[in-house]
Design a protein around this motif. Structure first.
Motif, PDB file in Angstrom:
ATOM      1  N   ILE A 151      40.618  24.545  34.902  1.00  0.00           N
ATOM      2  CA  ILE A 151      40.823  25.678  35.101  1.00  0.00           C
ATOM      3  C   ILE A 151      39.384  26.645  35.131  1.00  0.00           C
ATOM      4  CG2 ILE A 151      41.726  28.000  34.133  1.00  0.00           C
ATOM      5  CD1 ILE A 151      44.069  26.416  33.189  1.00  0.00           C
ATOM      6  N   ILE A 152      39.341  27.335  36.174  1.00  0.00           N
ATOM      7  CA  ILE A 152      38.120  27.886  36.192  1.00  0.00           C
ATOM      8  C   ILE A 152      38.399  29.280  36.080  1.00  0.00           C
ATOM      9  CG2 ILE A 152      36.270  28.925  38.125  1.00  0.00           C
ATOM     10  CD1 ILE A 152      37.255  26.578  39.683  1.00  0.00           C
ATOM     11  N   ILE A 153      37.712  30.299  35.214  1.00  0.00           N
ATOM     12  CA  ILE A 153      38.040  31.596  34.802  1.00  0.00           C
ATOM     13  C   ILE A 153      36.790  32.441  35.464  1.00  0.00           C
ATOM     14  CG2 ILE A 153      39.404  31.229  32.869  1.00  0.00           C
ATOM     15  CD1 ILE A 153      36.831  32.039  31.058  1.00  0.00           C
ATOM     16  N   THR A 154      37.056  33.590  35.878  1.00  0.00           N
ATOM     17  CA  THR A 154      36.058  34.108  36.585  1.00  0.00           C
ATOM     18  C   THR A 154      36.028  35.657  36.625  1.00  0.00           C
ATOM     19  OG1 THR A 154      34.759  34.220  38.574  1.00  0.00           O
ATOM     20  CG2 THR A 154      37.048  34.020  38.911  1.00  0.00           C
ATOM     21  N   ALA A 155      35.297  36.302  36.766  1.00  0.00           N
ATOM     22  CA  ALA A 155      35.034  37.803  36.752  1.00  0.00           C
ATOM     23  C   ALA A 155      34.073  38.589  37.547  1.00  0.00           C
ATOM     24  CB  ALA A 155      35.312  38.534  35.221  1.00  0.00           C
ATOM     25  N   PRO A 156      33.931  39.786  37.868  1.00  0.00           N
ATOM     26  CA  PRO A 156      32.794  40.423  38.353  1.00  0.00           C
ATOM     27  C   PRO A 156      31.776  40.421  37.276  1.00  0.00           C
ATOM     28  CG  PRO A 156      34.756  41.877  38.844  1.00  0.00           C
ATOM     29  CD  PRO A 156      35.295  40.660  37.918  1.00  0.00           C
ATOM     30  N   THR A 200      44.135  39.049  35.717  1.00  0.00           N
ATOM     31  CA  THR A 200      44.443  40.127  36.842  1.00  0.00           C
ATOM     32  C   THR A 200      44.719  39.412  38.174  1.00  0.00           C
ATOM     33  OG1 THR A 200      41.968  40.120  37.460  1.00  0.00           O
ATOM     34  CG2 THR A 200      42.608  41.573  35.797  1.00  0.00           C
ATOM     35  N   ARG A 201      44.486  38.190  38.424  1.00  0.00           N
ATOM     36  CA  ARG A 201      44.764  37.548  39.825  1.00  0.00           C
ATOM     37  C   ARG A 201      44.580  36.048  39.472  1.00  0.00           C
ATOM     38  NH1 ARG A 201      41.896  37.534  45.245  1.00  0.00           N
ATOM     39  NH2 ARG A 201      40.145  38.211  44.245  1.00  0.00           N
ATOM     40  N   THR A 202      45.226  35.059  40.174  1.00  0.00           N
ATOM     41  CA  THR A 202      45.235  33.686  40.026  1.00  0.00           C
ATOM     42  C   THR A 202      45.173  33.023  41.432  1.00  0.00           C
ATOM     43  OG1 THR A 202      47.616  33.416  40.163  1.00  0.00           O
ATOM     44  CG2 THR A 202      46.547  33.736  37.899  1.00  0.00           C
ATOM     45  N   ALA A 203      44.595  32.017  41.684  1.00  0.00           N
ATOM     46  CA  ALA A 203      44.493  31.334  42.805  1.00  0.00           C
ATOM     47  C   ALA A 203      44.383  29.985  42.455  1.00  0.00           C
ATOM     48  CB  ALA A 203      43.179  31.666  43.586  1.00  0.00           C
ATOM     49  N   LYS A 204      44.906  29.088  43.682  1.00  0.00           N
ATOM     50  CA  LYS A 204      44.928  27.500  43.501  1.00  0.00           C
ATOM     51  C   LYS A 204      44.230  26.963  44.505  1.00  0.00           C
ATOM     52  CE  LYS A 204      47.141  23.854  41.954  1.00  0.00           C
ATOM     53  NZ  LYS A 204      46.337  22.709  42.163  1.00  0.00           N
ATOM     54  N   PHE A 233      43.994  29.718  47.459  1.00  0.00           N
ATOM     55  CA  PHE A 233      45.004  30.659  47.973  1.00  0.00           C
ATOM     56  C   PHE A 233      45.609  31.275  46.732  1.00  0.00           C
ATOM     57  CE2 PHE A 233      46.759  26.350  47.692  1.00  0.00           C
ATOM     58  CZ  PHE A 233      47.878  26.502  46.914  1.00  0.00           C
ATOM     59  N   GLU A 234      46.266  32.554  46.889  1.00  0.00           N
ATOM     60  CA  GLU A 234      46.642  33.061  45.600  1.00  0.00           C
ATOM     61  C   GLU A 234      48.159  32.407  45.369  1.00  0.00           C
ATOM     62  OE1 GLU A 234      46.673  37.245  45.307  1.00  0.00           O
ATOM     63  OE2 GLU A 234      44.974  37.696  46.382  1.00  0.00           O
ATOM     64  N   LYS A 235      48.373  32.210  43.956  1.00  0.00           N
ATOM     65  CA  LYS A 235      49.396  31.682  43.376  1.00  0.00           C
ATOM     66  C   LYS A 235      49.536  31.869  42.113  1.00  0.00           C
ATOM     67  CE  LYS A 235      52.129  27.330  43.260  1.00  0.00           C
ATOM     68  NZ  LYS A 235      52.092  25.662  43.971  1.00  0.00           N
ATOM     69  N   GLU A 236      50.803  32.216  41.571  1.00  0.00           N
ATOM     70  CA  GLU A 236      50.858  32.471  40.164  1.00  0.00           C
ATOM     71  C   GLU A 236      51.077  31.130  39.318  1.00  0.00           C
ATOM     72  OE1 GLU A 236      54.244  34.605  37.161  1.00  0.00           O
ATOM     73  OE2 GLU A 236      54.166  34.949  39.367  1.00  0.00           O
ATOM     74  N   TRP A 293      36.091  34.753  45.998  1.00  0.00           N
ATOM     75  CA  TRP A 293      35.322  36.162  46.244  1.00  0.00           C
ATOM     76  C   TRP A 293      35.117  36.671  47.534  1.00  0.00           C
ATOM     77  CZ3 TRP A 293      35.751  39.214  41.987  1.00  0.00           C
ATOM     78  CH2 TRP A 293      35.617  38.783  40.980  1.00  0.00           C
ATOM     79  N   TYR A 294      34.790  35.667  48.340  1.00  0.00           N
ATOM     80  CA  TYR A 294      34.616  36.117  49.914  1.00  0.00           C
ATOM     81  C   TYR A 294      36.003  36.826  50.240  1.00  0.00           C
ATOM     82  CZ  TYR A 294      33.778  36.395  54.977  1.00  0.00           C
ATOM     83  OH  TYR A 294      33.804  36.577  56.356  1.00  0.00           O
ATOM     84  N   LYS A 295      37.108  36.254  50.080  1.00  0.00           N
ATOM     85  CA  LYS A 295      38.347  36.800  50.448  1.00  0.00           C
ATOM     86  C   LYS A 295      38.651  38.250  49.738  1.00  0.00           C
ATOM     87  CE  LYS A 295      40.668  32.401  51.599  1.00  0.00           C
ATOM     88  NZ  LYS A 295      41.410  31.194  51.097  1.00  0.00           N
ATOM     89  N   GLY A 296      38.275  38.288  48.425  1.00  0.00           N
ATOM     90  CA  GLY A 296      38.352  39.473  47.802  1.00  0.00           C
ATOM     91  C   GLY A 296      37.355  40.750  48.115  1.00  0.00           C
TER      92      GLY A 296
END
Length: 264
Positions: free
Chosen positions: A178-183, A141-145, A124-127, A218-221
């Motif tokens: 922490i997981i970092i990710t990108a397209p 650009t976006r964070t999630a927990k 879920f998105e969370k700062e 990524w499915y949610k996005g």
């Protein structure tokens, strides 16, 4: 006591890449202290222990980092199935049922690929309270927990590849990691890396459990239920993902690199 042990490189078809795991097929019960000590001695991201359960036609599977037992591990599960097939504990094409701390996991080989049925991990998105919009000089650009971990989406795959984290800060500002990710780029839909200093792994080379969460993220996005993923550690690894309701089908390859005995 002597125990056969095999090292497998998972999520790769080439030796010295992917993620190495040490696998022990055991006929007798080992204590938690013994398993943790073996994992510490092997000093890989995971050491897995498989025990046959004759009454239930299944196998118990436990995973240990050099410092702790963990709830879910993809690459060591894949490696365990690979060793079981090569050693005669399982037949090619048959489904292996593993009893684990994360419930029953179903695994089977399909030619050169091994397919694992894992739980989808909800995000879920969370700062983040510390890193905000910057992760060691790279824009977030976006964070999630998710349970015990965070996902930070960076601007592009190059940012994921070149990121140089301060592991002390990662350790102080995460429960597990922490997981970092990108397209992705080239033929891959997504790129990622995983830093887990609080579980004894500064950077895990290729992480199955993280992709259970990345599939949800990524499915949610994007709405895409099939992803070709690359974990951009120095060793690198390829993972194919498919969302099926609340499950993730994870496909990968493996190669044997070492076998021997450990004596204690």
């Amino acid at each position: 006591m002597k125990l056969a042990i095999t090292t497998i490189d998972a999520f790769t078809s080439k030796a010295f890449s992917g993620n190495p795991a040490a696998i022990c097929l055991v006929d007798q019960e080992l204590s938690v202290v013994q398993m943790q000590s073996i994992a510490m001695e092997m000093n890989l991201s995971e050491t897995a222990f498989v025990k046959r359960n004759v009454e239930t036609d299944s196998f118990s599977l436990r995973w240990f980092t050099p410092t702790v037992e963990i709830d879910l591990c993809g690459h060591a599960t894949l490696a365990s199935a690979f060793v079981m097939e090569k050693s005669g504990w399982a037949k090619s094409g048959e489904t292996i049922r593993f009893q684990t701390r994360s419930g029953d996991l179903l695994v089977k080989s399909d030619g050169e690929w091994i397919e694992m049925d894992f739980p989808l991990i909800s995000t879920f998105e969370k700062e983040h309270p510390f890193f905000g919009n910057d992760f060691f000089g790279t824009k977030i650009t976006r964070t999630a927990k998710l349970k015990g971990n965070w996902i930070f989406e960076l601007e592009d795959a190059d940012a994921v590849e070149t990121c140089e984290p301060d592991f002390a800060l990662v350790k102080n500002h995460s429960e597990e990691g922490i997981i970092i990710t990108a397209p992705g780029k080239n033929s891959f839909d997504i790129y990622s890396r995983y830093f887990g200093p609080n579980i004894g792994i500064d950077e895990d080379p290729v992480t199955g459990f993280a992709h259970c969460a990345l599939m949800d993220y990524w499915y949610k996005g994007s709405g895409k239920s099939n992803l070709k993923a690359f974990q951009a550690s120095k060793r690198g690894g390829e993972i194919h993902l498919e969302k099926r309701e609340d499950r993730v089908i994870i496909r990968g390859q493996a190669v044997k690199v070492l076998s021997g005995e450990i004596e204690f």
